[in-house]
Write an enzyme that holds these catalytic residues in place. Structure first.
Site, PDB file in Angstrom:
ATOM      1  N   ASN A  46     -10.914 -11.614  -2.243  1.00 46.40           N
ATOM      2  CA  ASN A  46     -11.255 -11.959  -3.912  1.00 46.40           C
ATOM      3  C   ASN A  46      -9.648 -12.689  -4.145  1.00 46.40           C
ATOM      4  O   ASN A  46      -8.584 -12.203  -4.179  1.00 46.40           O
ATOM      5  CB  ASN A  46     -11.332 -10.535  -4.483  1.00 46.40           C
ATOM      6  CG  ASN A  46     -11.834 -10.860  -5.742  1.00 46.40           C
ATOM      7  OD1 ASN A  46     -12.090 -11.930  -6.318  1.00 46.40           O
ATOM      8  ND2 ASN A  46     -11.436  -9.767  -6.621  1.00 46.40           N
ATOM      9  N   PHE A  59     -12.153  -5.815   0.083  1.00 46.49           N
ATOM     10  CA  PHE A  59     -11.711  -7.020  -0.319  1.00 46.49           C
ATOM     11  C   PHE A  59     -10.293  -7.488   0.384  1.00 46.49           C
ATOM     12  O   PHE A  59      -9.360  -6.646   0.266  1.00 46.49           O
ATOM     13  CB  PHE A  59     -11.819  -7.490  -1.655  1.00 46.49           C
ATOM     14  CG  PHE A  59     -13.111  -7.910  -2.330  1.00 46.49           C
ATOM     15  CD1 PHE A  59     -13.673  -9.106  -2.225  1.00 46.49           C
ATOM     16  CD2 PHE A  59     -13.617  -6.745  -3.310  1.00 46.49           C
ATOM     17  CE1 PHE A  59     -14.802  -9.261  -2.800  1.00 46.49           C
ATOM     18  CE2 PHE A  59     -14.901  -7.185  -3.761  1.00 46.49           C
ATOM     19  CZ  PHE A  59     -15.472  -8.180  -3.720  1.00 46.49           C
ATOM     20  N   ASP A  94      -0.954 -13.560  -0.590  1.00 42.98           N
ATOM     21  CA  ASP A  94      -1.690 -12.685  -0.959  1.00 42.98           C
ATOM     22  C   ASP A  94      -2.091 -11.525   0.424  1.00 42.98           C
ATOM     23  O   ASP A  94      -3.371 -11.192   0.524  1.00 42.98           O
ATOM     24  CB  ASP A  94      -3.290 -12.810  -1.422  1.00 42.98           C
ATOM     25  CG  ASP A  94      -3.903 -11.878  -2.131  1.00 42.98           C
ATOM     26  OD1 ASP A  94      -3.220 -10.889  -2.384  1.00 42.98           O
ATOM     27  OD2 ASP A  94      -5.068 -12.033  -2.539  1.00 42.98           O
ATOM     28  N   HIS A 136      -4.080 -12.038 -11.951  1.00 42.74           N
ATOM     29  CA  HIS A 136      -5.209 -12.070 -10.930  1.00 42.74           C
ATOM     30  C   HIS A 136      -6.366 -12.455 -12.150  1.00 42.74           C
ATOM     31  O   HIS A 136      -6.847 -11.618 -12.724  1.00 42.74           O
ATOM     32  CB  HIS A 136      -5.698 -10.646 -10.482  1.00 42.74           C
ATOM     33  CG  HIS A 136      -7.116 -10.836  -9.659  1.00 42.74           C
ATOM     34  ND1 HIS A 136      -6.870 -10.563  -8.139  1.00 42.74           N
ATOM     35  CD2 HIS A 136      -8.161 -10.758  -9.931  1.00 42.74           C
ATOM     36  CE1 HIS A 136      -8.232 -10.460  -7.798  1.00 42.74           C
ATOM     37  NE2 HIS A 136      -8.988 -10.773  -8.846  1.00 42.74           N
ATOM     38  N   ARG A 172       0.863  -1.212   0.012  1.00 40.89           N
ATOM     39  CA  ARG A 172      -0.045  -0.104  -0.151  1.00 40.89           C
ATOM     40  C   ARG A 172       0.952   1.308  -0.008  1.00 40.89           C
ATOM     41  O   ARG A 172       0.309   2.346   0.520  1.00 40.89           O
ATOM     42  CB  ARG A 172      -0.955  -0.034   1.279  1.00 40.89           C
ATOM     43  CG  ARG A 172      -1.497  -1.444   1.445  1.00 40.89           C
ATOM     44  CD  ARG A 172      -2.486  -1.918   0.403  1.00 40.89           C
ATOM     45  NE  ARG A 172      -3.479  -2.776   1.013  1.00 40.89           N
ATOM     46  CZ  ARG A 172      -4.156  -3.513   0.195  1.00 40.89           C
ATOM     47  NH1 ARG A 172      -4.097  -3.402  -1.101  1.00 40.89           N
ATOM     48  NH2 ARG A 172      -5.162  -4.415   0.607  1.00 40.89           N
ATOM     49  N   HIS A 192      -3.383 -17.061  -6.765  1.00 43.85           N
ATOM     50  CA  HIS A 192      -4.498 -17.435  -5.899  1.00 43.85           C
ATOM     51  C   HIS A 192      -5.389 -18.276  -6.620  1.00 43.85           C
ATOM     52  O   HIS A 192      -6.459 -18.005  -6.778  1.00 43.85           O
ATOM     53  CB  HIS A 192      -5.136 -16.217  -4.997  1.00 43.85           C
ATOM     54  CG  HIS A 192      -5.279 -14.863  -5.896  1.00 43.85           C
ATOM     55  ND1 HIS A 192      -6.045 -14.928  -7.020  1.00 43.85           N
ATOM     56  CD2 HIS A 192      -4.844 -13.722  -5.281  1.00 43.85           C
ATOM     57  CE1 HIS A 192      -6.250 -13.686  -7.246  1.00 43.85           C
ATOM     58  NE2 HIS A 192      -5.459 -12.861  -6.476  1.00 43.85           N
ATOM     59  N   ASP A 205      -2.201  -7.302 -10.268  1.00 42.21           N
ATOM     60  CA  ASP A 205      -3.179  -8.039  -9.339  1.00 42.21           C
ATOM     61  C   ASP A 205      -4.181  -7.167  -8.648  1.00 42.21           C
ATOM     62  O   ASP A 205      -3.749  -6.045  -8.176  1.00 42.21           O
ATOM     63  CB  ASP A 205      -2.267  -8.700  -7.937  1.00 42.21           C
ATOM     64  CG  ASP A 205      -2.764  -9.705  -7.350  1.00 42.21           C
ATOM     65  OD1 ASP A 205      -3.562 -10.631  -7.732  1.00 42.21           O
ATOM     66  OD2 ASP A 205      -3.302  -9.261  -6.249  1.00 42.21           O
TER      67      ASP A 205
END
EC number: 3.5.2.3
Length: 425
Positions: free
Chosen positions: A274, A319, A301, A175, A60, A228, A148
């Site tokens: 997700n 999510f 993730d 993703h 982030r 994932h 992603d």
């Protein structure tokens, strides 16, 4: 000053052995018996592992540092025993130019306490069809490419991206999500959607895009990595593709093999992720995929959010689930200690040498003389409770809080230096 880790059970080259690990400077000097040094770390009764490798984290930073930043995210990784991570590019600004990529790489090195490898985006802002200069991004430090959080929606864009990635020897890590089929869903199309009256997510949102991309990967020869995977059909598609010689690898997240949509007790934002939690048949297929090699590795993730973003019900919650600090302990407890589905050696391979090998990360995921002294020491004999107060991450958005687990990290070393020690702030 040299350091020796003594009396532990060491994971090396797929085997568990009783040995000492001698560290000099930033490197492993020797692995053997009766080794000595000025500084001794007693690992009696402990597991001594290569530092774990997580190729899928979200830090982030920059842009949303109230959720996480490079420092706290990497400290969380260290607390979980991870010494090498791959950071996704869904930050603001997206590192889609060589200048921005260089800055990200420098920030990761300066602020992080573990080795951070930086993804570049597949498309400029992860949602457009504009493809950035992959050669320039690679030269600036990008180790792979991913959007992603977003699927690449048009086949033409993905086809061009794969061609350019192949030219530059870069992995495309996707993703897989068709937004028209995802259709603003919240939970898997199944028991939880019905029980909680929430918008469902069909598995087709994932599987149709995987099927499309596998054909494109076959045509281009690119190394196509699927993030994932969460459904039985996804596993079957990958298994078939590998049998046909397509250059595909894939990962599974801990929560998709630890939980199903039947485990969602109520409308709780901590269970919103997700891809969503799937059903028991999907979960069983994921485990079979791990055991037969269809699924190559485990990646967390790690997706931290502020508490306020996970409250007020699943419809409004963001999510994502954190994973860095709970992955090894929850997986070890359920699949090695209790259910005996995996051996300890298998679990460690999926979390260390296999991800390093898939992504070509040298010096990571192995304990060998001459390699980086990246080491994790785990307490696999005693249970500890997962507590929010112990988290290094800013995000505590996990449904595993309160569980009692084996496998707590005792100490983590990066380049021979202690970056985490149990009981210290």
């Amino acid at each position: 000053m040299a350091t020796v880790i003594k009396n532990g059970t060491v994971y090396q080259n797929g085997r568990l052995i009783k040995a000492d690990v001698l560290i000099e400077g930033k490197k492993i000097k020797a692995i053997g018996t009766d080794l000595d040094a000025e500084k001794i770390i007693d690992a009696q009764g402990m597991l001594v592992s290569p530092g774990l490798v997580d190729v899928h984290v979200h830090y982030r930073d920059p842009g949303q540092t109230y959720k996480e930043d490079i420092k706290t995210g990497s400290e969380a990784a260290a607390r979980g025993g991870f010494t090498t991570v791959g950071a996704m590019p869904n930050v603001t600004p997206v590192p889609n130019t060589p200048e921005l990529m260089k800055k990200m790489v420098e920030e990761n090195k300066h602020k992080g306490v573990v080795h951070i490898f930086q993804y570049g985006p597949i498309t400029n802002d992860e949602t457009t069809d504009i493809i950035p200069d992959y050669a320039a991004l690679k030269k600036a430090g990008a180790f792979a490419l991913s959007n992603d959080g977003h699927g690449v929606q048009t086949a033409q864009t993905m086809y061009l991206a794969m061609q350019k990635a192949k030219e530059n020897n870069l992995i495309i890590a996707t993703h897989a999500q068709d937004d028209s089929l995802f259709n603003k869903g919240i939970v898997n199309e199944g028991v939880a959607a019905k029980k909680l009256d929430l918008p469902p997510v069909t598995e087709l949102a994932e599987t149709t895009q995987i099927a499309r991309d596998l054909l494109l990967a076959q045509k281009t020869g690119v190394h196509y990595h699927i993030c994932h995977v969460s459904t039985k059909t996804s596993v079957e598609l990958v298994r078939l593709a590998k049998a046909r010689g397509i250059n595909v690898t894939c990962e599974v997240a801990p929560h998709h093999i630890l939980l199903t949509d039947s485990d969602i007790p109520k409308d709780n934002g901590y269970f919103k992720m997700n891809p969503p939690l799937r059903n028991k048949e999907d979960q069983a297929a994921l485990l079979v995929g791990l055991l037969d090699g269809t699924i190559d590795l485990i990646a967390t993730d790690h997706a931290p959010h502020a508490k306020s973003e996970k409250q007020g019900g699943m419809k409004n919650a963001a999510f994502g689930i954190t994973g860095s600090e709970t992955a090894f302990s929850t997986l070890y407890t359920k699949f090695v200690k209790e259910e005996k589905v995996l051996s300890l050696e298998q679990l460690l391979a999926l979390l260390s040498d296999k991800p390093a090998k898939v992504f070509g990360i040298e010096n990571a995921g192995v304990l060998e003389p001459g390699k980086n002294a990246d080491v994790a020491i785990f307490d696999i004999e005693h249970k500890n409770e997962i507590k929010e107060a112990d988290f290094k991450s800013k995000g505590v958005n996990t449904p595993f809080t309160g569980q009692k687990v084996y496998g707590e990290t005792v100490m983590t070393l990066v380049d021979g230096e202690v970056v985490y020690q149990r009981g210290t702030k």
